[in-house]
Design an enzyme around this catalytic site. Structure first.
Site, short mmCIF file in Angstrom:
data_model
loop_
_atom_site.label_atom_id
_atom_site.label_comp_id
_atom_site.label_asym_id
_atom_site.label_seq_id
_atom_site.Cartn_x
_atom_site.Cartn_y
_atom_site.Cartn_z
N ASP A 1 0.84 -1.20 0.00
CA ASP A 1 0.00 0.00 0.00
C ASP A 1 0.87 1.25 0.00
OD1 ASP A 1 -2.65 1.36 2.13
OD2 ASP A 1 -2.34 1.43 -0.04
N LYS B 1 2.72 3.58 -5.69
CA LYS B 1 2.15 2.58 -6.62
C LYS B 1 3.16 2.11 -7.65
CE LYS B 1 -0.98 3.44 -3.90
NZ LYS B 1 -0.93 2.63 -2.64
N ASP C 1 -3.22 -3.04 -2.49
CA ASP C 1 -4.29 -2.04 -2.51
C ASP C 1 -4.18 -1.18 -3.78
OD1 ASP C 1 -5.26 0.84 -0.52
OD2 ASP C 1 -6.49 -0.59 -1.62
N ASN C 2 -5.29 -0.55 -4.18
CA ASN C 2 -5.29 0.49 -5.22
C ASN C 2 -4.90 0.02 -6.62
OD1 ASN C 2 -3.73 2.06 -2.61
ND2 ASN C 2 -5.79 2.66 -3.23
N GLU D 1 -11.47 4.01 -0.86
CA GLU D 1 -11.87 4.29 0.52
C GLU D 1 -12.74 5.53 0.64
OE1 GLU D 1 -8.74 3.60 -0.43
OE2 GLU D 1 -7.31 5.11 0.20
C1 LIG Z 1 11.30 4.76 -1.60
C2 LIG Z 1 9.89 4.68 -2.05
C3 LIG Z 1 9.33 3.26 -1.96
N1 LIG Z 1 9.52 2.69 -0.67
C4 LIG Z 1 8.82 3.00 0.44
N2 LIG Z 1 9.24 2.46 1.62
C5 LIG Z 1 8.57 2.76 2.76
N3 LIG Z 1 7.48 3.57 2.82
C6 LIG Z 1 7.06 4.11 1.66
C7 LIG Z 1 7.69 3.85 0.43
N4 LIG Z 1 7.01 4.51 -0.54
C8 LIG Z 1 5.99 5.17 0.06
N5 LIG Z 1 6.02 4.94 1.40
C9 LIG Z 1 5.08 5.42 2.40
O1 LIG Z 1 3.84 4.74 2.12
C10 LIG Z 1 2.77 5.69 2.11
C11 LIG Z 1 2.38 5.99 0.70
C12 LIG Z 1 1.24 5.55 0.21
C13 LIG Z 1 0.87 5.89 -1.20
N6 LIG Z 1 -0.56 5.65 -1.34
C14 LIG Z 1 -1.25 6.35 -2.24
O2 LIG Z 1 -0.70 7.16 -2.98
C15 LIG Z 1 -2.72 6.18 -2.25
C16 LIG Z 1 -3.46 7.13 -2.95
C17 LIG Z 1 -4.86 7.04 -3.00
C18 LIG Z 1 -5.61 8.04 -3.74
C19 LIG Z 1 -6.66 7.66 -4.58
C20 LIG Z 1 -7.40 8.62 -5.29
C21 LIG Z 1 -7.08 9.97 -5.14
F1 LIG Z 1 -7.79 10.90 -5.80
C22 LIG Z 1 -6.03 10.36 -4.30
C23 LIG Z 1 -5.30 9.40 -3.61
C24 LIG Z 1 -5.52 5.99 -2.33
C25 LIG Z 1 -4.75 5.05 -1.62
O3 LIG Z 1 -5.35 4.01 -0.96
C26 LIG Z 1 -3.36 5.12 -1.59
O4 LIG Z 1 -2.67 4.13 -0.92
C27 LIG Z 1 3.32 6.93 2.79
O5 LIG Z 1 3.21 6.80 4.20
C28 LIG Z 1 4.78 6.91 2.33
O6 LIG Z 1 5.63 7.65 3.18
MG LIG Z 2 -3.99 2.49 -0.46
#
Ligand SMILES: CCCNc1ncnc2c1ncn2[C@@H]1O[C@H](/C=C/CNC(=O)c2cc(-c3ccc(F)cc3)cc(O)c2O)[C@@H](O)[C@H]1O
Ligand SMILES: [Mg+2]
Length: 214
Positions: free
Chosen positions: A141, A144, A169-170, A199
């Protein structure tokens, strides 16, 4: 300076949820996101599918990529059998700080290990850090465009075994096209789509469950 959305979500939990009661933490977050401010938690509808897969797998070892505020972390950990641990990776320190407090409020800190750092750096260290041989269950999650590189890394590090379950997810919104194409066409996986909604909205989204065939 103004508080952040995760901080306002944490405040709502500390104000309205029952300390030590994971279900009330979950319900409080869902209420806040539905009636005050939308946030990107997996939510109640997709959360019920997540619950059913976690119960079916009943994992001894579990990994979550992308903790954010800890909503799905609490959802998963509350269903884990005693003695098992959920490892959750979060590389944003501000989000990690909020998640730690939400996890502590839920009373599940003994079942959860939140590691601050990027999945790409931490996945290769799972054996040395936690003595993990393979993961029975992985919930994706985070960003993406990182789903595909990260499962390839899990394969390379031999952290998946015959029957390991990936739940993503997503896969529709925002979408993970390269990941979907891979798990649906690779002979290494048997995949199934669980149709649901983004969600707290009526927009289509869903979870992809993939079994690693080894
Ligand atoms: C180095 C990058 C890759 N490795 C990584 N390692 C550890 N943590 C990582 C991470 N990448 C991202 N994260 C963390 O995960 C989380 C990121 C989640 C990204 N999720 C989304 O973009 C998302 C976005 C939507 C969304 C859907 C429709 C919309 F209009 C707007 C948003 C819905 C969701 O359910 C989502 O999960 C943050 O806490 C970020 O800091
Ligand atoms: Mg999500």
């Amino acid at each position: 300076t103004r508080s952040t959305r995760p901080q306002r979500l944490l405040r709502a939990v500390q104000k309205k949820a029952i300390k030590g009661d994971p279900q009330s933490v979950i319900s409080t977050i869902d209420y806040f996101c539905r009636h005050s401010e939308w946030a990107m938690n997996v939510g109640d509808e997709k959360g019920a599918i997540l619950d059913s897969v976690v119960c079916e797998v009943s994992p001894s070892t579990a990994l979550e990529l992308g903790t954010y505020c800890g909503y799905s972390t609490v959802r998963i950990a509350r269903l884990l059998p005693p003695g098992t641990k959920l490892i959750t990776l979060e590389f944003n320190p501000d989000y990690a700080a909020v998640a730690r407090q939400i996890i502590e409020y839920s009373g599940l800190q003994d079942k959860i290990c939140l590691v601050e750092g990027a999945s790409g750096d931490l996945i290769p260290k799972m054996q040395e850090l936690f003595g993990i041989k393979t993961f029975d269950f992985v919930f994706l999650d985070h960003w993406k465009d990182r789903y595909l590189p990260d499962i390839k890394l899990l394969e390379e590090c031999q952290l998946l075994r015959k029957g390991s379950i990936l739940l993503a997810d997503n896969v529709i919104c925002p979408g993970t096209p390269d990941y979907l194409e891979y798990v649906r066409n690779s002979p290494l996986y048997e995949s199934k789509y669980f149709k649901s909604h983004l969600e707290y909205t009526k927009v289509e989204d869903g979870l992809e469950k993939s079994v690693f065939l080894g």
